[in-house]
Design a protein around this motif. Structure first.
Motif, PDB file in Angstrom:
ATOM      1  N   TYR A  24       0.833  -1.198   0.000  1.00  0.00           N
ATOM      2  CA  TYR A  24       0.000   0.000   0.000  1.00  0.00           C
ATOM      3  C   TYR A  24       0.872   1.254   0.000  1.00  0.00           C
ATOM      4  O   TYR A  24       2.074   1.206   0.286  1.00  0.00           O
ATOM      5  N   ARG A 188     -11.454   1.808   7.640  1.00  0.00           N
ATOM      6  CA  ARG A 188     -11.213   1.170   6.344  1.00  0.00           C
ATOM      7  C   ARG A 188     -12.481   1.221   5.490  1.00  0.00           C
ATOM      8  O   ARG A 188     -13.565   0.845   5.931  1.00  0.00           O
ATOM      9  N   LYS A 190     -14.317   0.004   2.031  1.00  0.00           N
ATOM     10  CA  LYS A 190     -14.391  -0.958   0.932  1.00  0.00           C
ATOM     11  C   LYS A 190     -13.114  -1.777   0.773  1.00  0.00           C
ATOM     12  O   LYS A 190     -12.754  -2.202  -0.322  1.00  0.00           O
ATOM     13  N   GLU A 191     -12.426  -2.013   1.890  1.00  0.00           N
ATOM     14  CA  GLU A 191     -11.227  -2.860   1.924  1.00  0.00           C
ATOM     15  C   GLU A 191     -10.111  -2.353   1.024  1.00  0.00           C
ATOM     16  O   GLU A 191      -9.179  -3.076   0.707  1.00  0.00           O
ATOM     17  N   LYS A 192     -10.180  -1.066   0.606  1.00  0.00           N
ATOM     18  CA  LYS A 192      -9.162  -0.515  -0.300  1.00  0.00           C
ATOM     19  C   LYS A 192      -8.543   0.786   0.195  1.00  0.00           C
ATOM     20  O   LYS A 192      -7.412   1.116  -0.171  1.00  0.00           O
ATOM     21  N   TYR A 241      -3.946   3.821   0.440  1.00  0.00           N
ATOM     22  CA  TYR A 241      -4.563   3.045  -0.642  1.00  0.00           C
ATOM     23  C   TYR A 241      -3.866   1.695  -0.758  1.00  0.00           C
ATOM     24  O   TYR A 241      -2.645   1.613  -0.868  1.00  0.00           O
ATOM     25  N   TYR A 242      -4.658   0.614  -0.743  1.00  0.00           N
ATOM     26  CA  TYR A 242      -4.145  -0.742  -0.915  1.00  0.00           C
ATOM     27  C   TYR A 242      -4.255  -1.159  -2.379  1.00  0.00           C
ATOM     28  O   TYR A 242      -5.280  -0.922  -3.019  1.00  0.00           O
ATOM     29  N   ALA A 244      -4.465  -4.148  -3.385  1.00  0.00           N
ATOM     30  CA  ALA A 244      -5.433  -5.239  -3.435  1.00  0.00           C
ATOM     31  C   ALA A 244      -6.364  -5.094  -2.235  1.00  0.00           C
ATOM     32  O   ALA A 244      -6.002  -4.483  -1.230  1.00  0.00           O
ATOM     33  N   LYS A 245      -7.561  -5.626  -2.340  1.00  0.00           N
ATOM     34  CA  LYS A 245      -8.513  -5.505  -1.246  1.00  0.00           C
ATOM     35  C   LYS A 245      -7.946  -6.165   0.008  1.00  0.00           C
ATOM     36  O   LYS A 245      -7.319  -7.214  -0.046  1.00  0.00           O
ATOM     37  N   ARG A 246      -8.185  -5.472   1.164  1.00  0.00           N
ATOM     38  CA  ARG A 246      -7.649  -5.958   2.414  1.00  0.00           C
ATOM     39  C   ARG A 246      -8.778  -6.303   3.355  1.00  0.00           C
ATOM     40  O   ARG A 246      -9.159  -5.517   4.219  1.00  0.00           O
TER      41      ARG A 246
END
Length: 250
Positions: A24, A188, A190-192, A241-242, A244-246
């Motif tokens: 991230y 967090r 939407k996991e992103k 910002y990730y 991939a979804k976390r």
């Protein structure tokens, strides 16, 4: 050519693997409150804090609930103008300050943390500890690097009245190091994406800079020092910002 092609494939694979696991990037902006300590030859002293803006970005990696980060930050510097009573020798911080980009520091942290989740794994608290490297923005062997004064004629710092103050600012070194424990509270989305607020305290291993001050009056000259040890409270707001979804499941 074939070897180059293989290396490119392997590099892309490694980057993709990291991105799919926990890579991230983030940005933080806020303020730090620098501590300073003034003492003069009449044994009067003054301690306080000076507010300065900080900002920077970082890259990190998350494995389960543990994080490892490094980045690049810009720290400013504000040097308070010290009020001085020429009759009593007592001092007080004035409302104004001297600032300069060259007196600030570039900061490179290596930061470790662990997330603790609540409220459906959307909110989290993360204690952190960072080892910081400080690089003076414009350090020079030619000192002083700055200064200020009261009742003086610039640029020669010549007193214009019998009651006047001349201060010269000196940097201690090009490199410095410190530790910064802190705690971050985040949310967090939407996991992103993460939005967060963070409070921390930086403690340097040696002073960053100091003032040598002379207070001139008809009764004589009083000397003083004002030291900045690099100790500061920091408050920052950040976004992350990730790649991939976390999901927060291990």
């Amino acid at each position: 050519m074939r070897k180059v092609f293989i290396i490119l494939i392997l590099t892309t694979t490694v980057i993709t693997t990291f991105a799919q696991t926990g890579l991230y990037i983030g940005y933080e902006n806020g303020f730090k409150f620098d501590k300073f300590h003034y003492v003069n030859s009449k044994n009067y002293s003054l301690s306080g804090v000076q507010q300065v803006e900080v900002l920077g970005g970082y890259i990190g990696y998350k494995l389960a609930d543990f994080t490892l980060e490094t980045g690049f930050y810009s720290y400013g510097t504000n040097i308070p103008i010290i009020e001085y009573n020429y009759l009593t020798g007592q001092s007080g911080k004035a409302g104004s300050a001297v600032s300069g980009t060259g007196m600030g520091q570039w900061v490179i942290p290596v930061r470790f943390g662990k997330e603790f989740h609540c409220s459906g794994n959307k909110f989290f608290v993360k204690p952190e500890i960072a080892f910081n490297t400080f690089i003076a923005k414009e350090y020079s062997q030619e000192q002083p690097i700055g200064g200020w004064g009261v009742n003086i004629a610039n640029p020669a710092y010549i007193p214009t009245t019998s009651d006047s103050t001349v201060a010269n600012t000196f940097g201690t070194s090009h490199l410095n190091f410190g530790l910064e424990p802190g705690i971050l509270v985040g949310y967090r989305i939407k996991e992103k994406f993460d939005i967060s607020v963070k409070g921390s305290y930086n403690s340097c291993f040696k002073p960053l800079y100091y003032d040598i001050i002379s207070h001139y009056s008809s009764t004589g000259t009083v000397t003083a020092t004002n030291s900045f040890y690099g100790n500061a409270f920091l408050f920052q707001i950040g976004v992350k910002y990730y790649f991939a979804k976390r999901g927060n499941k291990k």
